[in-house]
Design an enzyme around this catalytic site. Sequence first.
Site, PDB file in Angstrom:
ATOM      1  N   ASP A   1      54.577  32.534  57.542  1.00 45.99           N
ATOM      2  CA  ASP A   1      53.422  32.947  58.338  1.00 45.99           C
ATOM      3  C   ASP A   1      53.942  33.639  59.592  1.00 45.99           C
ATOM      4  O   ASP A   1      54.339  32.987  60.568  1.00 45.99           O
ATOM      5  CB  ASP A   1      52.574  31.715  58.685  1.00 45.99           C
ATOM      6  CG  ASP A   1      51.333  32.075  59.501  1.00 45.99           C
ATOM      7  OD1 ASP A   1      51.292  33.183  60.064  1.00 45.99           O
ATOM      8  OD2 ASP A   1      50.419  31.230  59.575  1.00 45.99           O
TER       9      ASP A   1
ATOM     10  N   PHE B   1      50.052  25.723  62.261  1.00 48.04           N
ATOM     11  CA  PHE B   1      48.712  26.315  62.329  1.00 48.04           C
ATOM     12  C   PHE B   1      48.666  27.530  61.411  1.00 48.04           C
ATOM     13  O   PHE B   1      49.482  28.441  61.524  1.00 48.04           O
ATOM     14  CB  PHE B   1      48.349  26.749  63.754  1.00 48.04           C
ATOM     15  CG  PHE B   1      46.947  27.300  63.842  1.00 48.04           C
ATOM     16  CD1 PHE B   1      45.855  26.455  63.949  1.00 48.04           C
ATOM     17  CD2 PHE B   1      46.712  28.665  63.766  1.00 48.04           C
ATOM     18  CE1 PHE B   1      44.558  26.956  63.997  1.00 48.04           C
ATOM     19  CE2 PHE B   1      45.411  29.177  63.811  1.00 48.04           C
ATOM     20  CZ  PHE B   1      44.340  28.314  63.927  1.00 48.04           C
TER      21      PHE B   1
ATOM     22  N   LYS C   1      47.298  39.567  63.723  1.00 49.30           N
ATOM     23  CA  LYS C   1      47.471  39.704  65.177  1.00 49.30           C
ATOM     24  C   LYS C   1      48.103  41.031  65.623  1.00 49.30           C
ATOM     25  O   LYS C   1      47.423  42.039  65.691  1.00 49.30           O
ATOM     26  CB  LYS C   1      48.247  38.496  65.720  1.00 49.30           C
ATOM     27  CG  LYS C   1      47.426  37.198  65.647  1.00 49.30           C
ATOM     28  CD  LYS C   1      47.952  36.094  66.543  1.00 49.30           C
ATOM     29  CE  LYS C   1      46.932  34.975  66.685  1.00 49.30           C
ATOM     30  NZ  LYS C   1      47.151  33.814  65.855  1.00 49.30           N
TER      31      LYS C   1
HETATM   32  C1  LIG Z   1      46.397  33.126  64.752  1.00 54.39           C
HETATM   33  C2  LIG Z   1      47.148  32.530  63.624  1.00 54.39           C
HETATM   34  C3  LIG Z   1      46.551  32.327  62.371  1.00 54.39           C
HETATM   35  C4  LIG Z   1      45.095  32.611  62.100  1.00 54.39           C
HETATM   36  O1  LIG Z   1      44.780  33.943  62.303  1.00 54.39           O
HETATM   37  P1  LIG Z   1      43.234  34.356  62.566  1.00 54.39           P
HETATM   38  O2  LIG Z   1      43.277  35.851  62.668  1.00 54.39           O
HETATM   39  O3  LIG Z   1      42.825  33.678  63.831  1.00 54.39           O
HETATM   40  O4  LIG Z   1      42.463  33.888  61.412  1.00 54.39           O
HETATM   41  C5  LIG Z   1      47.331  31.805  61.355  1.00 54.39           C
HETATM   42  N1  LIG Z   1      48.625  31.517  61.547  1.00 54.39           N
HETATM   43  C6  LIG Z   1      49.237  31.713  62.732  1.00 54.39           C
HETATM   44  C7  LIG Z   1      50.682  31.400  62.873  1.00 54.39           C
HETATM   45  C8  LIG Z   1      48.513  32.215  63.814  1.00 54.39           C
HETATM   46  O5  LIG Z   1      49.111  32.384  64.994  1.00 54.39           O
END
Ligand SMILES: *Cc1c(COP(=O)(O)O)cnc(C)c1O
Length: 384
Positions: free
Chosen positions: A212, A128, A241
């Site tokens: 990521d 994701f 986050k």
């Molecule tokens: C939450 C998340 C995203 C996307 O971040 P947003 O602030 O919701 O756009 C991308 N990669 C990972 C691993 C995430 O946990």
Amino acid sequence: MTWQDDYSTRMMKSAALPIAELVRGEGCRVWDDEGNEYLDFLSGIAVNALGHAHPVLVKAVSEQVATLAHISNYFASPPQLALADRLLSLTGGDRIFFCNSGAEAIEAAFKLARRTGRPRVLSLVNSFHGRTMGSLALTGKPALREPFEPLVPGVEHIDSTIEALEAAIGSDVAALFVEPIKGEAGVIDLPEGYLESARRITAEHGVLLILDEIQTGAGRTGSWFAFQSSGVVPDAIVLAKGIGGGFPIGALVTFGAASDLLVAGQHGTTFGGNPLATAASLAVLGEIERADLVENARIRGEQLRAAIVGIGSPLIAEVRGRGLLIGVGLTEPAAPDIVRRAFAAGLIVNAPNDMSIRLAPPLIIGDSEIAEFIDIFTKALEAP
Ligand SMILES: *Cc1c(COP(=O)(O)O)cnc(C)c1O
């Protein structure tokens, strides 16, 4: 009119009806509009590292908004420069780009990858990376992607194995995107040694390794950033986050030669790196360091994991993740029911899928929160 009516008549239909209307938070707890109290073991999905309404964050944001909130990127500001210095020293990176969310930070990384001039980009099945068109193209979940095709071209999703990487890689590949732990997939760990091997193979082919760390960063896994427990040096990491502790902020950090790929005029954002967001993040990182919350995440994570295993429920198949990013893998598709029962008993956790429960409590939790969690979670695992 109830909040449910209000929500379902006014909000875009893109999301399911929320579970409750929350009105207040403090520490590891939140309260709903009826005065019910909840122990928050989700932290707004690994965001509220310091819990709710932490005085350090409240003070930093209040003071900054009363001093200088926003100025555009025609101007620099002291909190922006201080946060850049802080994040580069914590990550070992060389340059940083600030934006406002995870997806936006991934978009910046995608543009960085395109600047290599190579057409192909690899990411992992079940990964994701966000919901914008570029980050969605990278996301390895067909059900999320398909309603929006055609997406940004050139992305291929490969299995999370070194064999799959070896089969796919070549001198026409720009980058490999990897989550050190797949949070949205249910907190799924990479195979042992994956990052080390992926680093060696990507380096051999001149391919960028882009991690990521949106969900795994800011101390959550028991090291400042998850990659640091592997000894690997990536070409870029993507943050959001937890670095804002609830204030929206994202960042792309580059290492070495990748730092020269984007040149003047090639990327930007109005809000990115504004004084308010960077002051908030600076305060969050400062408090994580002062209170040694990275170490707390490591120790409390081990304690929590052992306690979950100790419940001895036949519904629990395995406990995954690191530090305070924990996935409880189930033997039956019971996650949504367990989450519902936990909520009714005053505990917030979530079910990324039917077979997994995700825990991402604030990094400030201690013995009493763990004991309370185990008490409610044990009962929620028992059939009603
Ligand atoms: C939450 C998340 C995203 C996307 O971040 P947003 O602030 O919701 O756009 C991308 N990669 C990972 C691993 C995430 O946990």
